[in-house]
Design a protein around this motif. Structure first.
Motif, PDB file in Angstrom:
ATOM      1  N   MET A   1       0.925  -1.216  -0.107  1.00 48.99           N
ATOM      2  CA  MET A   1       0.037   0.110  -0.244  1.00 48.99           C
ATOM      3  C   MET A   1       0.976   1.423  -0.031  1.00 48.99           C
ATOM      4  O   MET A   1       0.541   2.201  -0.700  1.00 48.99           O
ATOM      5  N   GLY A   2       1.899   0.971   0.837  1.00 49.19           N
ATOM      6  CA  GLY A   2       2.761   2.397   0.681  1.00 49.19           C
ATOM      7  C   GLY A   2       2.595   3.412   1.706  1.00 49.19           C
ATOM      8  O   GLY A   2       1.634   3.340   2.539  1.00 49.19           O
ATOM      9  N   LEU A   3       3.232   4.529   1.551  1.00 48.95           N
ATOM     10  CA  LEU A   3       3.018   5.662   2.574  1.00 48.95           C
ATOM     11  C   LEU A   3       1.554   6.384   2.346  1.00 48.95           C
ATOM     12  O   LEU A   3       1.394   6.792   1.224  1.00 48.95           O
ATOM     13  N   LEU A   4       0.912   6.713   3.465  1.00 49.43           N
ATOM     14  CA  LEU A   4      -0.154   7.390   3.373  1.00 49.43           C
ATOM     15  C   LEU A   4      -0.195   8.580   4.256  1.00 49.43           C
ATOM     16  O   LEU A   4      -0.655   8.529   5.285  1.00 49.43           O
ATOM     17  N   SER A   5       0.511   9.664   3.854  1.00 47.59           N
ATOM     18  CA  SER A   5       0.464  10.944   4.618  1.00 47.59           C
ATOM     19  C   SER A   5      -0.842  11.618   4.371  1.00 47.59           C
ATOM     20  O   SER A   5      -1.626  11.329   3.350  1.00 47.59           O
ATOM     21  N   GLU A   6      -1.284  12.343   5.134  1.00 46.62           N
ATOM     22  CA  GLU A   6      -2.592  12.927   5.228  1.00 46.62           C
ATOM     23  C   GLU A   6      -2.221  14.277   4.711  1.00 46.62           C
ATOM     24  O   GLU A   6      -1.051  15.076   4.915  1.00 46.62           O
ATOM     25  N   GLY A   7      -3.028  15.156   4.099  1.00 47.49           N
ATOM     26  CA  GLY A   7      -3.057  16.414   3.841  1.00 47.49           C
ATOM     27  C   GLY A   7      -3.753  16.770   2.470  1.00 47.49           C
ATOM     28  O   GLY A   7      -4.461  16.048   1.815  1.00 47.49           O
ATOM     29  N   THR A   8      -3.316  17.934   1.980  1.00 46.52           N
ATOM     30  CA  THR A   8      -3.659  18.529   0.729  1.00 46.52           C
ATOM     31  C   THR A   8      -2.515  18.111  -0.271  1.00 46.52           C
ATOM     32  O   THR A   8      -1.549  18.702  -0.192  1.00 46.52           O
ATOM     33  N   PRO A   9      -3.096  17.495  -1.198  1.00 45.54           N
ATOM     34  CA  PRO A   9      -2.100  17.098  -2.490  1.00 45.54           C
ATOM     35  C   PRO A   9      -1.797  18.094  -3.382  1.00 45.54           C
ATOM     36  O   PRO A   9      -2.539  18.992  -3.642  1.00 45.54           O
ATOM     37  N   LEU A  10      -0.624  18.080  -3.838  1.00 43.30           N
ATOM     38  CA  LEU A  10      -0.121  19.282  -4.666  1.00 43.30           C
ATOM     39  C   LEU A  10      -0.252  18.978  -6.014  1.00 43.30           C
ATOM     40  O   LEU A  10      -0.288  17.774  -6.410  1.00 43.30           O
ATOM     41  N   SER A  11      -0.530  19.645  -7.073  1.00 40.55           N
ATOM     42  CA  SER A  11      -0.649  19.493  -8.519  1.00 40.55           C
ATOM     43  C   SER A  11       0.521  19.125  -8.950  1.00 40.55           C
ATOM     44  O   SER A  11       1.622  19.189  -8.353  1.00 40.55           O
ATOM     45  N   TRP A  12       0.819  18.718  -9.971  1.00 38.95           N
ATOM     46  CA  TRP A  12       2.161  18.011 -10.693  1.00 38.95           C
ATOM     47  C   TRP A  12       3.202  19.233 -10.884  1.00 38.95           C
ATOM     48  O   TRP A  12       4.378  19.219 -10.350  1.00 38.95           O
ATOM     49  N   SER A  13       2.654  20.511 -11.338  1.00 35.26           N
ATOM     50  CA  SER A  13       3.461  21.511 -11.342  1.00 35.26           C
ATOM     51  C   SER A  13       4.012  22.389 -10.138  1.00 35.26           C
ATOM     52  O   SER A  13       5.072  22.407  -9.960  1.00 35.26           O
ATOM     53  N   GLU A  14       3.168  21.845  -8.976  1.00 42.05           N
ATOM     54  CA  GLU A  14       3.770  22.393  -7.777  1.00 42.05           C
ATOM     55  C   GLU A  14       4.671  21.124  -7.096  1.00 42.05           C
ATOM     56  O   GLU A  14       5.691  21.816  -6.597  1.00 42.05           O
ATOM     57  N   THR A  15       4.473  20.118  -7.316  1.00 40.13           N
ATOM     58  CA  THR A  15       5.149  18.919  -6.735  1.00 40.13           C
ATOM     59  C   THR A  15       6.606  19.130  -7.391  1.00 40.13           C
ATOM     60  O   THR A  15       7.754  18.870  -6.793  1.00 40.13           O
ATOM     61  N   GLN A  16       6.499  19.391  -8.875  1.00 41.47           N
ATOM     62  CA  GLN A  16       7.765  19.488  -9.620  1.00 41.47           C
ATOM     63  C   GLN A  16       8.643  20.255  -9.003  1.00 41.47           C
ATOM     64  O   GLN A  16       9.880  20.213  -8.873  1.00 41.47           O
ATOM     65  N   LYS A  17       8.174  21.549  -8.556  1.00 39.12           N
ATOM     66  CA  LYS A  17       9.021  22.624  -7.917  1.00 39.12           C
ATOM     67  C   LYS A  17       9.759  22.109  -6.738  1.00 39.12           C
ATOM     68  O   LYS A  17      10.603  22.676  -6.241  1.00 39.12           O
ATOM     69  N   HIS A  18       9.109  21.198  -6.085  1.00 41.14           N
ATOM     70  CA  HIS A  18       9.718  20.806  -4.683  1.00 41.14           C
ATOM     71  C   HIS A  18      10.461  19.433  -4.875  1.00 41.14           C
ATOM     72  O   HIS A  18      10.896  18.926  -3.919  1.00 41.14           O
ATOM     73  N   SER A  19      10.553  19.111  -6.119  1.00 40.96           N
ATOM     74  CA  SER A  19      11.231  17.768  -6.545  1.00 40.96           C
ATOM     75  C   SER A  19      12.679  17.691  -5.815  1.00 40.96           C
ATOM     76  O   SER A  19      13.084  16.957  -4.868  1.00 40.96           O
ATOM     77  N   GLU A  20      13.658  18.669  -6.066  1.00 44.65           N
ATOM     78  CA  GLU A  20      14.908  18.835  -5.347  1.00 44.65           C
ATOM     79  C   GLU A  20      14.986  18.652  -3.885  1.00 44.65           C
ATOM     80  O   GLU A  20      15.796  18.180  -3.269  1.00 44.65           O
ATOM     81  N   HIS A  21      13.889  19.519  -3.381  1.00 47.27           N
ATOM     82  CA  HIS A  21      13.736  19.539  -1.989  1.00 47.27           C
ATOM     83  C   HIS A  21      13.390  18.406  -1.446  1.00 47.27           C
ATOM     84  O   HIS A  21      14.086  17.980  -0.470  1.00 47.27           O
ATOM     85  N   VAL A  22      12.674  17.542  -1.957  1.00 50.03           N
ATOM     86  CA  VAL A  22      12.147  16.197  -1.495  1.00 50.03           C
ATOM     87  C   VAL A  22      13.191  15.338  -1.480  1.00 50.03           C
ATOM     88  O   VAL A  22      13.412  14.585  -0.346  1.00 50.03           O
ATOM     89  N   ARG A  23      14.058  15.200  -2.647  1.00 48.36           N
ATOM     90  CA  ARG A  23      15.104  14.297  -2.639  1.00 48.36           C
ATOM     91  C   ARG A  23      16.330  14.812  -1.653  1.00 48.36           C
ATOM     92  O   ARG A  23      16.679  13.832  -0.982  1.00 48.36           O
ATOM     93  N   GLN A  24      16.437  15.839  -1.472  1.00 46.80           N
ATOM     94  CA  GLN A  24      17.607  16.433  -0.688  1.00 46.80           C
ATOM     95  C   GLN A  24      17.281  16.070   0.963  1.00 46.80           C
ATOM     96  O   GLN A  24      18.126  15.478   1.503  1.00 46.80           O
ATOM     97  N   HIS A  25      16.001  16.388   1.026  1.00 43.33           N
ATOM     98  CA  HIS A  25      15.826  15.993   2.712  1.00 43.33           C
ATOM     99  C   HIS A  25      15.594  14.791   2.785  1.00 43.33           C
ATOM    100  O   HIS A  25      15.599  14.067   3.964  1.00 43.33           O
ATOM    101  N   GLY A  26      14.957  13.951   1.763  1.00 43.04           N
ATOM    102  CA  GLY A  26      14.629  12.560   1.738  1.00 43.04           C
ATOM    103  C   GLY A  26      15.982  11.858   2.037  1.00 43.04           C
ATOM    104  O   GLY A  26      16.176  10.951   2.946  1.00 43.04           O
ATOM    105  N   ILE A  27      17.117  11.985   1.322  1.00 47.15           N
ATOM    106  CA  ILE A  27      18.401  11.611   1.673  1.00 47.15           C
ATOM    107  C   ILE A  27      19.207  11.815   2.916  1.00 47.15           C
ATOM    108  O   ILE A  27      19.724  11.304   3.536  1.00 47.15           O
TER     109      ILE A  27
END
Ligand code: ADP
Ligand code: MG
Ligand code: MG
Length: 649
Positions: A1-27
């Motif tokens: 099933m995977g990760l089920l975070s709660e909250g307000t989902p972002l559109s793809w264009s918004e998500t894309q802007k945070h892509s590097e942020h997610v990877r950097q903090h993820g690592i």
């Protein structure tokens, strides 16, 4: 099933802007937990299964006897019932009321007609635990079933044969190819589970990232009257359909399939590497043995498994990443979908067999290496982290690098690979785990328990007898291709180590000596290979447990042996036979509504035990129990790495 975070989902264009942020903090989140937990040892063997169910509505069909097409009709009509959101709160009630403790746990899955059930607690190190699996699976099925209307059934069906055909779901809904989430010509958005935003968000973002809807083309099984060329008249919404192929255009065609997964906790990170690696060559073997999905969107396929469908269903690569256009906007050429077989081994011994190129995020690799993370694990993660996040919630963007792990889990849990290496969750007592993800789900609890127990026992064989199954990863991939083919059990051979090299650690020798075996030879043994089941029996002969458990294990192993020998059909072969031998089948590769409904009616009977096809199932039943035996003698043998004649008092 995977990760089920709660909250307000972002559109793809918004998500894309945070892509590097997610990877950097993820690592960084990973590095932090690695440092806290890498030396953690002495975790005991724990393991558990995950079973996914499809909710199928089966009604007496309304056709009158004067109907001209009477000959072509079934007395039943079958549809997928979109009621998961109605039954899940009730399924989860015990867990919620008891602060997380319950005898069974329930999770939503991708489709509104699916639910996923796992045992309330992971199983442990006793052989007798293996005898609890089927009873718990039965309990789960009874629980779901008790919440469904009298004409809806919880089936452990890998793929609903007419998913995406007219009127396949109830309540009815229309596809919206011009817009919405999937933009599918066949699947209405109503089939996506709506109780959690993750599933719709993933669907939309994968499509938008790719720049067009997904295109899945599975070769059709060619019979006498199978149409040449395109299977259907082309429309503007099916332009990506290939001649001679079953065309599907939405994430739901793949993620709407069900599977059977197992997770194992290792005693240390090193043992987890070992399990991850050694289970890898076994994954195609299990895929072929568990094959259960020969029909998609009303057509018989030339393949027997869901694998390619689901791989294509979440393939978010752009044309540039696929190598169809020069790289301008994207960073990498990427060889596989996010859902595919793994690309590298993790253990020290595995490195010599890593022979396929690994696309990596070099910056992430450097950070991991500088932080002192093991090189093989660093490469594995730098490979997973070439992917963008495809689901992100606005409330979760800013996170602690040391207290949280959502960014890491975001990328990790959307790399849907054949195996998953699972680090301990933050703030838990759980250890390093490995998930075995490729098996297809079987119709009965007996079979599902048998496949689960087979894998659990194989992990014990690997650790106790210390055999080595590693082979070049390119050969595992080749085996994966073969495992998906029609009747792979009977018609394919698979690369495997020969018996003479089961204990060898000279990679050059092994590579030179790799041989091709039938599944019968791999499972049951032959002159050149002792056989997986004989190896398990060797392990069991050094072990003691209660008579009932031993009896059950024998039944399970017999099923696996007979399937491998071809004495019993795989679920896929049985379904294919049912379709092609159905009186109204026109040898045109079509699984019509009538055939499909008759098939579903039979599946219900098989599930409930009122019908047992001799060619699919053995006539025996197990001695499964929902409690451990009262008296566990001193001689009770521990499933732990090394059998001990005298268990601890
Ligand atoms: P997923 O990562 O697929 O969402 P989960 O983490 O929810 O999976 O659990 C999957 C399986 O892992 C279940 O069968 C569960 O019983 C089992 N499990 C839970 N805790 C442990 C553990 N500590 N060690 C091994 N397996 C566990
Ligand atoms: Mg699942
Ligand atoms: Mg899982």
């Amino acid at each position: 099933m995977g990760l089920l975070s709660e909250g307000t989902p972002l559109s793809w264009s918004e998500t894309q802007k945070h892509s590097e942020h997610v990877r950097q903090h993820g690592i960084r989140q990973f590095i932090s937990l690695y440092y806290r937990l890498k030396d953690r040892t002495k975790d005991s063997l724990k393991w558990g299964d995950e079973v996914e169910y499809q909710l199928v509505r089966l009604t007496k069909s309304a056709a009158s006897s004067s109907d001209q097409q009477q000959q072509q009709q079934s007395q039943f009509a079958s549809q997928l019932s979109l009621v998961a959101d109605q039954i899940l709160p009730e399924l989860q009630r015990e867990e919620i009321e008891n602060g997380g403790r319950a005898s069974t746990l329930w999770r939503p899955e991708y489709a509104a007609y699916m639910v996923e059930g796992v045992p309330g607690e992971p199983y442990g190190h006793l052989l007798a635990h293996l005898n609890l699996v089927e009873a718990n699976m039965r309990k789960r099925r009874a629980q779901v079933q008790s919440l469904l209307g009298s004409d809806v059934y919880a089936l452990t069906l890998t793929a609903f044969p007419r998913l995406g055909c007219p009127d396949f779901c109830y309540p009815g809904a229309k596809p919206t190819p011009e817009g919405g989430v999937s933009c599918s010509a066949f699947l209405p958005d109503e089939v996506i589970y709506s109780g959690h935003p993750r599933f719709r968000t993933l669907t939309r973002n994968i499509r938008e990232r790719r720049g067009k809807k997904v295109a899945i083309n599975i070769p059709v099984y060619r019979d006498l009257n199978t149409p040449d060329g395109l299977l259907e008249p082309p429309t503007e919404h099916t332009a990506a359909a290939l001649p001679g192929h079953i065309y599907m255009d939405a994430m739901g065609f793949g993620m709407g399939c069900c599977c059977l997964q197992m997770t194992f906790q290792a005693c240390s990170i090193t043992e987890a590497y070992l399990l991850y690696d050694q289970l890898t060559p076994l994954s195609p073997v299990l895929l072929a043995l568990s094959a259960a999905s020969p029909v998609h969107r009303g057509w018989l396929a030339d393949t027997d498994t869901r694998w390619r469908v689901i791989s294509g269903a979440v393939d978010c690569r752009t044309d540039e990443e696929m190598g169809l256009k020069p790289l301008e906007r994207n960073r990498f050429r990427i060889a596989k979908s996010r859902y595919d077989s793994i690309d590298s081994y993790l253990s020290a011994d595995g490195q010599a067999y890593n022979d396929i190129p690994l696309t990596m995020d070099e910056d992430i690799l450097r950070q991991l290496m500088e932080a002192g993370v093991e090189p093989s694990l660093s490469r594995h993660l730098a490979h997973l982290f070439i992917r963008d996040p495809v689901s992100l919630f606005s409330e979760k963007i800013h996170q602690s690098d040391t207290e949280e792990s959502d960014h890491f889990e975001n990328i990790q849990s959307t790399n849907w690979q054949s195996m998953r290496f699972k680090p301990p969750p933050t703030n838990s007592t759980i250890g390093w785990r490995v998930e075995f993800r490729c098996a297809e789900v079987q119709l009965t609890d007996f079979e599902n328990a048998a496949y689960v127990v087979f894998i659990v026992l194989l992990t014990r064989v690997l650790l106790t007898l210390q055999i080595d199954l590693l082979m070049p990863i390119s050969k595992v991939d080749e085996n994966f291709n073969r495992a998906q083919q029609r009747d792979a059990v009977k018609r394919q051979k698979f690369f495997f180590r020969s018996g003479a090299h089961l204990y060898d650690n000279d990679p050059e020798l092994v590579k030179a000596e790799l041989r091709e075996f039938t599944l019968d030879e791999i499972v049951n043994g032959c002159q050149d290979f002792p056989g997986l089941v004989p190896l398990i029996r060797q392990y069991l002969s050094m072990s003691h447990t209660d008579v009932d458990t031993m009896c059950t294990l024998n039944q399970y192993l017999n099923l696996i042996q007979k399937r491998a020998r071809g004495e019993l059909l795989t679920t896929a072969a049985w379904i294919r036979k049912f379709v092609t031998e159905h009186p109204v089948y026109q040898r045109d590769s079509r699984c019509t509504e009538a055939i499909s409904s008759d098939l579903m009616a039979k599946c219900v009977e098989i599930t409930q035990g009122s019908y047992r096809p001799d060619e699919l199932l053995p006539c025996t039943s197990s001695k499964t129990s929902d409690t451990l035996p009262q008296v566990i003698s001193d001689a009770e043998l521990y499933l732990d790495n090394r059998p001990r004649r005298n268990g601890p008092k």
